[in-house]
Scaffold this motif. Structure first.
Motif, PDB file in Angstrom:
ATOM      1  N   THR A   1       0.844  -1.192   0.000  1.00  0.00           N
ATOM      2  CA  THR A   1       0.000   0.000   0.000  1.00  0.00           C
ATOM      3  C   THR A   1       0.880   1.242   0.000  1.00  0.00           C
ATOM      4  OG1 THR A   1      -1.695  -1.156   1.296  1.00  0.00           O
ATOM      5  CG2 THR A   1      -1.864   1.235   1.170  1.00  0.00           C
ATOM      6  N   PHE A   2       0.665   2.130  -0.941  1.00  0.00           N
ATOM      7  CA  PHE A   2       1.407   3.383  -1.027  1.00  0.00           C
ATOM      8  C   PHE A   2       0.617   4.528  -0.399  1.00  0.00           C
ATOM      9  CE2 PHE A   2       5.042   2.398  -3.660  1.00  0.00           C
ATOM     10  CZ  PHE A   2       4.654   1.292  -4.395  1.00  0.00           C
ATOM     11  N   ASN A   3       1.376   5.460   0.214  1.00  0.00           N
ATOM     12  CA  ASN A   3       0.877   6.777   0.640  1.00  0.00           C
ATOM     13  C   ASN A   3      -0.279   6.707   1.637  1.00  0.00           C
ATOM     14  OD1 ASN A   3       2.783   7.966  -1.085  1.00  0.00           O
ATOM     15  ND2 ASN A   3       1.361   7.895  -2.813  1.00  0.00           N
ATOM     16  N   GLY A   4      -0.308   5.656   2.440  1.00  0.00           N
ATOM     17  CA  GLY A   4      -1.292   5.589   3.509  1.00  0.00           C
ATOM     18  C   GLY A   4      -0.783   6.292   4.761  1.00  0.00           C
ATOM     19  N   GLU A   5      -1.686   6.525   5.691  1.00  0.00           N
ATOM     20  CA  GLU A   5      -1.308   7.103   6.984  1.00  0.00           C
ATOM     21  C   GLU A   5      -0.693   5.995   7.837  1.00  0.00           C
ATOM     22  OE1 GLU A   5      -1.387  10.185   8.079  1.00  0.00           O
ATOM     23  OE2 GLU A   5      -2.228  11.003   6.214  1.00  0.00           O
ATOM     24  N   LEU A   6       0.601   6.106   8.131  1.00  0.00           N
ATOM     25  CA  LEU A   6       1.299   5.084   8.890  1.00  0.00           C
ATOM     26  C   LEU A   6       1.834   5.646  10.203  1.00  0.00           C
ATOM     27  CD1 LEU A   6       3.469   3.331   6.125  1.00  0.00           C
ATOM     28  CD2 LEU A   6       1.209   2.672   6.956  1.00  0.00           C
ATOM     29  N   SER A   7       1.827   4.819  11.221  1.00  0.00           N
ATOM     30  CA  SER A   7       2.488   5.152  12.474  1.00  0.00           C
ATOM     31  C   SER A   7       3.722   4.273  12.607  1.00  0.00           C
ATOM     32  CB  SER A   7       1.549   4.927  13.666  1.00  0.00           C
ATOM     33  OG  SER A   7       1.143   3.566  13.737  1.00  0.00           O
ATOM     34  N   PHE A   8       4.697   4.738  13.369  1.00  0.00           N
ATOM     35  CA  PHE A   8       5.964   4.032  13.515  1.00  0.00           C
ATOM     36  C   PHE A   8       6.285   3.836  15.004  1.00  0.00           C
ATOM     37  CE2 PHE A   8       5.920   5.694   9.306  1.00  0.00           C
ATOM     38  CZ  PHE A   8       6.706   4.862   8.534  1.00  0.00           C
ATOM     39  N   PRO A   9       5.432   3.114  15.723  1.00  0.00           N
ATOM     40  CA  PRO A   9       5.668   2.944  17.163  1.00  0.00           C
ATOM     41  C   PRO A   9       6.846   2.022  17.435  1.00  0.00           C
ATOM     42  CG  PRO A   9       3.831   1.574  16.459  1.00  0.00           C
ATOM     43  CD  PRO A   9       4.218   2.417  15.267  1.00  0.00           C
ATOM     44  N   TYR A  10       7.739   2.478  18.296  1.00  0.00           N
ATOM     45  CA  TYR A  10       8.883   1.644  18.666  1.00  0.00           C
ATOM     46  C   TYR A  10       9.334   2.009  20.071  1.00  0.00           C
ATOM     47  CZ  TYR A  10      13.448  -0.530  18.868  1.00  0.00           C
ATOM     48  OH  TYR A  10      14.517  -1.283  19.256  1.00  0.00           O
ATOM     49  N   SER A  11       9.361   1.049  20.938  1.00  0.00           N
ATOM     50  CA  SER A  11       9.919   1.228  22.276  1.00  0.00           C
ATOM     51  C   SER A  11      10.363  -0.124  22.789  1.00  0.00           C
ATOM     52  CB  SER A  11       8.895   1.845  23.230  1.00  0.00           C
ATOM     53  OG  SER A  11       7.765   0.992  23.390  1.00  0.00           O
ATOM     54  N   VAL A  12      11.498  -0.137  23.460  1.00  0.00           N
ATOM     55  CA  VAL A  12      12.045  -1.382  23.999  1.00  0.00           C
ATOM     56  C   VAL A  12      11.263  -1.756  25.257  1.00  0.00           C
ATOM     57  CG1 VAL A  12      14.086  -2.500  24.946  1.00  0.00           C
ATOM     58  CG2 VAL A  12      14.311  -0.846  23.065  1.00  0.00           C
ATOM     59  N   PRO A  13      10.754  -2.975  25.355  1.00  0.00           N
ATOM     60  CA  PRO A  13      10.030  -3.388  26.562  1.00  0.00           C
ATOM     61  C   PRO A  13      10.904  -3.284  27.811  1.00  0.00           C
ATOM     62  CG  PRO A  13       9.658  -4.948  24.769  1.00  0.00           C
ATOM     63  CD  PRO A  13      10.743  -4.016  24.316  1.00  0.00           C
TER      64      PRO A  13
END
Length: 261
Positions: A240-252
């Motif tokens: 899928t191109f040009n969608g609204e994406l989130s980039f969640p990243y955190s170390v547990p």
């Protein structure tokens, strides 16, 4: 799982169809017999291929093998062009590992060992045996040449409807790029470091033309080192191109930081 995730960062079976695609696409096929072209013309034609998008979402099946073990997982890849890549590795729907890549940093964690890594590309490049940066990883995932071909000097050849460019400027590090002779998309690229006895090869197949870009639907990554061979096969199932994406990243909490040597 740690080595699998790191090797996923360099990339990356056959699948002729991508499902759930939200961009109009067509499978690419050869149409004309190629004629010999000089290296600068091959490079010019290659860069005439359009790559115009802001975000890209890919869901992929992934198979990893190193001669000792084989793993089959799902890889979710999110790309904010030229800014961030987020890779999530899942097994039976459970997130087992995740990596966040930016132009300045590489971070990942994996669940089985409860460990995480934070650093830059120098340690990762040394561990994998080939120089990497953000653009090279992004280009590999997009099926593009890992180097800026406009900055190099190459010798050209034409074999079986495939153009090949060889960069021989460094006696120890040899790079070869292979292009479809009609559409000028990358079909394979190789980097060989003779003295160190190592090579990485990335092959692309079943390319599909979207209005935003040409993407492969299958990527085969092979790394060869003195201590053995590793193979990763990616099959892109959803794009899928040009969608609204989130980039969640955190170390547990409670994970132990490791140092790659």
């Amino acid at each position: 799982m740690k080595k699998f995730l790191l090797l996923m960062l360099v990339g990356f079976a056959s699948s002729l169809t991508l499902v759930s695609c939200k961009s109009k696409a067509a499978v690419v096929g050869a149409t004309e017999k190629a004629t010999h072209l000089r290296a600068n013309k091959i490079i010019e034609n290659y860069y005439n291929n359009k790559t115009d998008f802001s975000t890209l979402y890919i869901k992929s099946n992934a198979k990893y093998s190193d001669g000792k073990q084989t793993q089959n997982v799902t890889a979710e890849i999110k790309i904010k062009k030229d800014e961030q890549i987020l890779i999530s590795i899942r097994f039976l729907g459970i997130t087992m590992a995740k990596a966040s890549i930016t132009p300045t940093a590489v971070s990942y964690y994996e669940k089985i060992s409860g460990s995480y890594f934070e650093g830059d590309f120098s340690a990762l490049s040394q561990w994998l045996g080939t120089d990497l940066d953000f653009n090279k990883i992004q280009n590999m995932l997009l099926g593009q040449a890992i180097d800026d071909l406009k900055k190099g000097k190459y010798t050209e050849s034409l074999v079986d409807q495939t153009y090949r460019l060889d960069d021989t400027s460094d006696n120890n590090t040899k790079k070869s790029f292979y292009f479809d002779a009609n559409k000028f998309f990358v079909t394979k690229q190789e980097i060989t470091q003779t003295a160190e006895g190592r090579m990485i090869q990335v092959a692309y197949s079943n390319d599909i033309v979207y209005k935003e870009a040409i993407l492969p639907s299958s990527i085969l990554i092979n790394t060869f080192q003195k201590n053995g061979k590793t193979e990763i096969n990616l099959e892109y199932n959803t794009v899928t191109f040009n969608g609204e994406l989130s980039f969640p990243y955190s170390v547990p909490n409670g994970y132990k930081r490791i140092i790659i040597k």
